[in-house]
Enzyme design. Structure first.
Site, mmCIF file in Angstrom:
data_model
loop_
_atom_site.group_PDB
_atom_site.id
_atom_site.type_symbol
_atom_site.label_atom_id
_atom_site.label_comp_id
_atom_site.label_asym_id
_atom_site.label_seq_id
_atom_site.Cartn_x
_atom_site.Cartn_y
_atom_site.Cartn_z
ATOM 1 C CD GLU A 163 -2.343 1.236 2.779
ATOM 2 O OE1 GLU A 163 -3.210 0.539 3.145
ATOM 3 O OE2 GLU A 163 -2.048 2.147 3.663
ATOM 4 C CG HIS A 174 -7.512 2.413 0.110
ATOM 5 N ND1 HIS A 174 -6.760 2.547 1.411
ATOM 6 C CD2 HIS A 174 -7.065 1.342 -0.524
ATOM 7 C CE1 HIS A 174 -5.850 1.363 1.506
ATOM 8 N NE2 HIS A 174 -5.935 0.605 0.309
ATOM 9 C CG ASP A 183 -10.465 6.723 10.992
ATOM 10 O OD1 ASP A 183 -11.254 5.882 11.424
ATOM 11 O OD2 ASP A 183 -9.212 6.680 10.689
ATOM 12 C CE1 TYR A 235 -9.721 -1.270 11.428
ATOM 13 C CE2 TYR A 235 -11.795 -2.116 10.736
ATOM 14 C CZ TYR A 235 -10.832 -1.245 10.437
ATOM 15 O OH TYR A 235 -10.963 -0.083 9.707
ATOM 16 C CG HIS A 267 -13.194 0.069 14.091
ATOM 17 N ND1 HIS A 267 -14.189 0.898 14.634
ATOM 18 C CD2 HIS A 267 -12.456 0.633 13.274
ATOM 19 C CE1 HIS A 267 -13.920 2.153 13.851
ATOM 20 N NE2 HIS A 267 -12.970 2.019 13.147
HETATM 21 P P1 FAD Z 1 -17.073 -0.083 8.785
HETATM 22 O O1 FAD Z 1 -16.966 -1.511 8.503
HETATM 23 O O2 FAD Z 1 -18.206 0.903 8.706
HETATM 24 O O3 FAD Z 1 -17.012 -0.085 10.668
HETATM 25 C C1 FAD Z 1 -16.896 1.098 11.498
HETATM 26 C C2 FAD Z 1 -17.272 0.847 12.718
HETATM 27 O O4 FAD Z 1 -18.807 0.672 12.949
HETATM 28 C C3 FAD Z 1 -16.864 -0.490 13.463
HETATM 29 O O5 FAD Z 1 -16.563 -0.514 14.720
HETATM 30 C C4 FAD Z 1 -17.986 -1.578 13.127
HETATM 31 O O6 FAD Z 1 -18.160 -2.366 13.797
HETATM 32 C C5 FAD Z 1 -19.315 -0.431 13.302
HETATM 33 N N1 FAD Z 1 -20.432 -0.861 12.296
HETATM 34 C C6 FAD Z 1 -20.193 -1.327 10.919
HETATM 35 N N2 FAD Z 1 -21.498 -1.563 10.716
HETATM 36 C C7 FAD Z 1 -22.244 -1.030 11.511
HETATM 37 C C8 FAD Z 1 -23.768 -1.055 11.877
HETATM 38 N N3 FAD Z 1 -24.593 -1.589 10.620
HETATM 39 N N4 FAD Z 1 -24.208 -0.531 12.631
HETATM 40 C C9 FAD Z 1 -23.353 -0.389 13.760
HETATM 41 N N5 FAD Z 1 -22.154 -0.321 14.012
HETATM 42 C C10 FAD Z 1 -21.723 -0.599 12.702
HETATM 43 N N6 FAD Z 1 -9.313 5.304 6.066
HETATM 44 C C11 FAD Z 1 -9.025 6.282 5.009
HETATM 45 O O7 FAD Z 1 -9.716 7.516 5.327
HETATM 46 N N7 FAD Z 1 -8.410 6.317 3.851
HETATM 47 C C12 FAD Z 1 -7.728 5.153 3.695
HETATM 48 O O8 FAD Z 1 -7.518 4.950 2.555
HETATM 49 C C13 FAD Z 1 -7.972 4.116 4.558
HETATM 50 N N8 FAD Z 1 -7.277 2.816 4.194
HETATM 51 C C14 FAD Z 1 -7.442 1.780 5.284
HETATM 52 C C15 FAD Z 1 -6.796 0.520 4.763
HETATM 53 C C16 FAD Z 1 -7.276 -0.649 5.593
HETATM 54 C C17 FAD Z 1 -6.526 -1.959 5.203
HETATM 55 C C18 FAD Z 1 -7.662 -0.610 7.022
HETATM 56 C C19 FAD Z 1 -7.868 -1.530 7.977
HETATM 57 C C20 FAD Z 1 -8.026 0.760 7.407
HETATM 58 C C21 FAD Z 1 -8.166 1.774 6.414
HETATM 59 N N9 FAD Z 1 -8.581 3.152 6.599
HETATM 60 C C22 FAD Z 1 -8.580 4.152 5.730
HETATM 61 C C23 FAD Z 1 -9.308 3.427 7.961
HETATM 62 C C24 FAD Z 1 -10.710 3.392 8.069
HETATM 63 O O9 FAD Z 1 -11.344 4.269 7.342
HETATM 64 C C25 FAD Z 1 -10.881 3.548 9.575
HETATM 65 O O10 FAD Z 1 -10.616 2.543 10.348
HETATM 66 C C26 FAD Z 1 -12.507 3.507 9.790
HETATM 67 O O11 FAD Z 1 -12.620 4.207 11.009
HETATM 68 C C27 FAD Z 1 -13.380 2.219 9.653
HETATM 69 O O12 FAD Z 1 -13.696 1.929 8.487
HETATM 70 P P2 FAD Z 1 -14.297 0.482 7.942
HETATM 71 O O13 FAD Z 1 -14.391 0.500 6.544
HETATM 72 O O14 FAD Z 1 -13.582 -0.520 8.745
HETATM 73 O O15 FAD Z 1 -15.745 0.723 8.588
#
Ligand code: FAD
Length: 318
Positions: A19, A95, A127, A180, A184
């Site tokens: 990445e 992404h 985030d 995670y 998370h």
């Molecule tokens: P989600 O899957 O939506 O989850 C977020 C939180 O909400 C979790 O605690 C989950 O348990 C909870 N949740 C999910 N669905 C529901 C629901 N229906 N009801 C209630 N709670 C729910 N960030 C960037 O800005 N740019 C990037 O390029 C980037 N790249 C990343 C690459 C990787 C491999 C990883 C692991 C993270 C990356 N991130 C990036 C960070 C990521 O955007 C953050 O960790 C963000 O806080 C969560 O994203 P997610 O897609 O896991 O969210």
């Protein structure tokens, strides 16, 4: 070949992928290529490019009042993906986040990617803005990554936001999502987080890339729990070598992860960044070798601008 096709074609061999971050605004693309070049000898199967949404800064006006301004320090995700694909003939994975996009803007971004021949996406929520204490979707945007996955799946089935299109053609995105091993940071517990992860897979995501971790046992336990709850897709471990003293506090705080005791003890003995870099490289090599032996689909390295470090690790592992 998209990510899933590469994994299938590898027939159990562990692939190499990494990445990168788009360079800071104003940088020349050659600077980025200079950081990618050393890693090309390991034939990466795919290269991920992160997305960075806007931040808000306050600028002082001549009358002394502060003006709120939106700024993006690292734009260019889509352009960089296309440039890398064009120059190195390697698959790229942009992404895409919910944050900073309305559904229409998401659709347009996906149309751009599709026209450019980029058929991979890592679907993320993003985030919260630094100024907010929780993630707030844009008006008309998605709240969770699962909603973004559903929109992409819809487009793969020719379902666009407007139902007035004549003969809309399907996109063909291979969708990855984040997982995670140490949960998370917003989740009540790992079980709840895994339930939400499963929702993303059930919605149509085809593989998982994990947050960085330094304890392989946590990754193995995570994979086992995923399998127990019926998540069968490939799970790709994300690895980050520790390179500087600042990482010792920055990484656990920023990514909500723990260092295992042995690593923490080794790091405490270091007196400068050079020693820390050596410990970080050695640790990452050992992690990589064990994961490769366990047959993970790919070792996915978070380069964060340190391609020489990742090159040394890859040389020892592949
Ligand atoms: P989600 O899957 O939506 O989850 C977020 C939180 O909400 C979790 O605690 C989950 O348990 C909870 N949740 C999910 N669905 C529901 C629901 N229906 N009801 C209630 N709670 C729910 N960030 C960037 O800005 N740019 C990037 O390029 C980037 N790249 C990343 C690459 C990787 C491999 C990883 C692991 C993270 C990356 N991130 C990036 C960070 C990521 O955007 C953050 O960790 C963000 O806080 C969560 O994203 P997610 O897609 O896991 O969210």
């Amino acid at each position: 070949m998209n990510v899933i096709e590469s994994i299938e074609k590898s027939k159990g061999e562990t692939l190499f992928s990494f990445e990168i971050l788009p360079p800071l605004k104003g940088s020349h693309i050659d600077e980025l290529f200079g950081r990618i070049d050393p890693l090309m000898e390991f034939n990466p199967s795919f290269v991920n490019v992160t997305y960075h949404r806007e931040e808000y800064i306050y600028k002082k006006r001549p009358n002394g009042l502060l003006e709120k301004q939106a700024t993006r320090k690292r734009p260019g995700t889509v352009g960089i993906c296309a440039a890398i694909k064009n120059k190195y003939h390697v698959e790229t994975v942009p992404h895409l986040t919910c944050g900073g996009f309305t559904r229409e803007e998401t659709e347009d971004a996906l149309i751009d990617l599709n026209f450019l021949g980029i058929h991979n996406v890592l679907a993320l929520r993003g985030d919260a803005l630094k100024s907010d204490n929780r993630f707030i979707p844009d008006e008309g945007g998605h709240e969770y990554a699962v909603d973004l996955v559903k929109q992409i799946v819809n487009m793969n089935q020719s379902k666009y936001l407007s139902d007035e299109l004549i003969n809309p053609s399907p996109t063909e995105f291979c969708i990855g999502v984040a997982g995670y091993p140490e949960k998370h940071f917003e989740s009540m517990n790992l079980k709840t987080d895994l339930r939400h992860l499963k929702e993303k897979i059930d919605a149509g995501a085809e593989y998982i890339v994990t947050q960085m971790f330094f304890d392989n046992e946590k990754f193995f336990a995570f994979v086992e729990k995923c399998r127990e709850m019926g998540i069968t897709v490939p799970i790709i471990p994300g690895l980050k070598p520790i390179t500087v003293k600042n990482h010792i506090s920055f990484l656990p705080k920023t990514f909500s992860i723990d260092f295992p005791d042995t690593l923490a003890d080794e790091l405490e003995k270091c007196s400068d960044n050079k020693e820390i870099n050596e410990v970080g490289i050695e640790w990452c090599i050992e992690q990589s070798k064990e994961l490769k032996k366990a047959g993970v689909p790919s070792l996915h390295y978070y380069t964060m601008g340190k391609s020489e470090t990742v090159r040394r690790i890859a040389s020892a592992v592949y």
